[in-house]
Design an enzyme around this catalytic site. Structure first.
Site, PDB file in Angstrom:
ATOM      1  N   HIS A 201       0.876  -1.171   0.000  1.00  0.00           N
ATOM      2  CA  HIS A 201       0.000   0.000   0.000  1.00  0.00           C
ATOM      3  C   HIS A 201       0.919   1.228   0.000  1.00  0.00           C
ATOM      4  O   HIS A 201       1.821   1.326   0.845  1.00  0.00           O
ATOM      5  CB  HIS A 201      -0.863   0.035   1.261  1.00  0.00           C
ATOM      6  N   GLU A 204      -1.800   6.146  -0.652  1.00  0.00           N
ATOM      7  CA  GLU A 204      -3.232   6.165  -0.304  1.00  0.00           C
ATOM      8  C   GLU A 204      -3.448   7.434   0.522  1.00  0.00           C
ATOM      9  O   GLU A 204      -4.067   8.384   0.054  1.00  0.00           O
ATOM     10  CB  GLU A 204      -3.617   4.916   0.506  1.00  0.00           C
TER      11      GLU A 204
END
Ligand code: HPA
Ligand code: ZN
Length: 338
Positions: A201, A204
């Site tokens: 990730h 974000e």
């Protein structure tokens, strides 16, 4: 929100889809949470599933994570992990998801003394059953919680290596701010040496630099989310040229206020710039929708053609961790049906 035609809705429903960003713990619907709480005699601070849903008002990523980790407390036995995963796979069938690459967070469970093999075993058995009975193929990716230490990540990697036959890749999730990719440089290097695919990730809630660092320091094969890439024009160009996959999650991004509303989302803009963007559901029980809901939300906010919707599915095939032969079969199927 703009109404979309019934033809567009039908097109989206029947389009064969591939999901690449799904946290299995985030598919725990409130009804199953209650059932497991009762089965395992675990207290939860809600009286009804509706009350649980009402509590899902998030202001940012951390406000979601606090509730998400609490929800996972009802998962105790292998059967619980199996039931959770099977319920998600039935939703995949409804949404015409033909292949899914799912995440699990072993540390959320080992921290509660639920062993790695209980979580991994239950999930894997449901994936096997879905292949045999629903015709849905899958891969399993294990994520490190980035708010925990490097040392804890190393311990978790040791366990993952024991289950290498069931786990294709290693990922990185949880609180992005304050936990940049370089914190996990050494453990990702070891994971790569052990033969795992790598994802993280990045971009974000964190800055575009986290995307650059996930690529250059961690050596990831794809970026989860990545929507803040637009803050660095050179990076956008690089992502387009190298066809670096971004597993974008539209409903997640609006629920967690990464974008104020769907019309502000950049997924269609990035698709039109030639990036390998894909649509995914992230934590569907918490963000209000599975794959079809995410496609519909994008189609309601943007004038997107059937060809572009098909391209989103084909991008996910390109970005998946299956063999070239399996990709060809999926491409033919998607192009033939859509
Ligand atoms: N971001 C970071 N960690 C997560 C997410 C997410 O969207 N979902 C579950 N864990
Ligand atoms: Zn995620």
């Amino acid at each position: 929100m703009r109404a979309i035609t019934p033809e567009k809705v039908n097109f989206i429903r029947q389009l064969p889809k591939v999901e690449l960003h799904l946290h299995i713990e985030g598919s725990l619907e409130p009804e199953l949470m209650f059932e497991l709480a009762s089965r395992n005699q675990i207290e939860i601070p809600f009286k009804t599933p509706e009350e649980v849903r009402d509590a899902y008002q998030f202001t940012n990523l951390q406000s979601f994570l606090d509730i998400y980790y609490q929800g996972a407390n009802v998962l105790i036995h292998e059967q619980d992990f199996f039931d959770l995963t099977w319920a998600y796979l039935l939703r995949c069938k409804e949404d015409n998801v033909i292949h899914t690459e799912i995440f699990f967070d072993p540390q959320t469970h080992t921290e509660r003394d639920i062993s790695f093999d209980i979580a991994c075993g239950g999930i894997y058995k449901a994936l096997e059953k879905a292949k045999a009975e629903l015709g849905i193929t899958s891969r399993l990716i294990m994520c490190f919680l980035r708010h925990l230490s490097e040392e804890q990540a190393f311990e978790t990697l040791e366990q993952a290596i024991l289950f290498k036959d069931k786990i294709i890749g290693i990922g990185l999730d949880s609180s992005e701010q304050g936990n940049p990719p370089e914190k996990f440089a050494r453990v990702f290097k070891k994971a790569q040496e052990a033969g795992f695919k790598l994802v993280a990730h990045a971009g974000e809630e964190g800055p575009a630099q986290n995307i650059v660092d996930a690529l250059d320091i961690l050596g990831v094969d794809r970026i989860d989310h990545g929507v803040r890439c637009v803050e660095d024009e050179n990076l956008v160009q690089r992502l387009a040229e190298e066809r670096v996959p971004l597993t974008v999650c539209p409903l997640s991004n609006t629920k967690l206020k990464v974008f104020e509303d769907m019309k502000q989302h950049n997924i269609v803009g990035l698709l039109r710039k030639g990036l390998c963007v894909t649509i995914n559901s992230d934590d569907p029980a918490y963000f209000g929708g599975y794959m079809v809901d995410n496609f519909l939300a994008v189609a309601e906010a943007f004038d997107i053609s059937d060809e572009e919707l098909t391209q989103l599915s084909l991008n996910a095939v390109e970005a998946s961790f299956v063999s070239e032969q399996e990709k060809q079969i999926m491409r033919k199927y998607i192009s033939g049906v859509s």
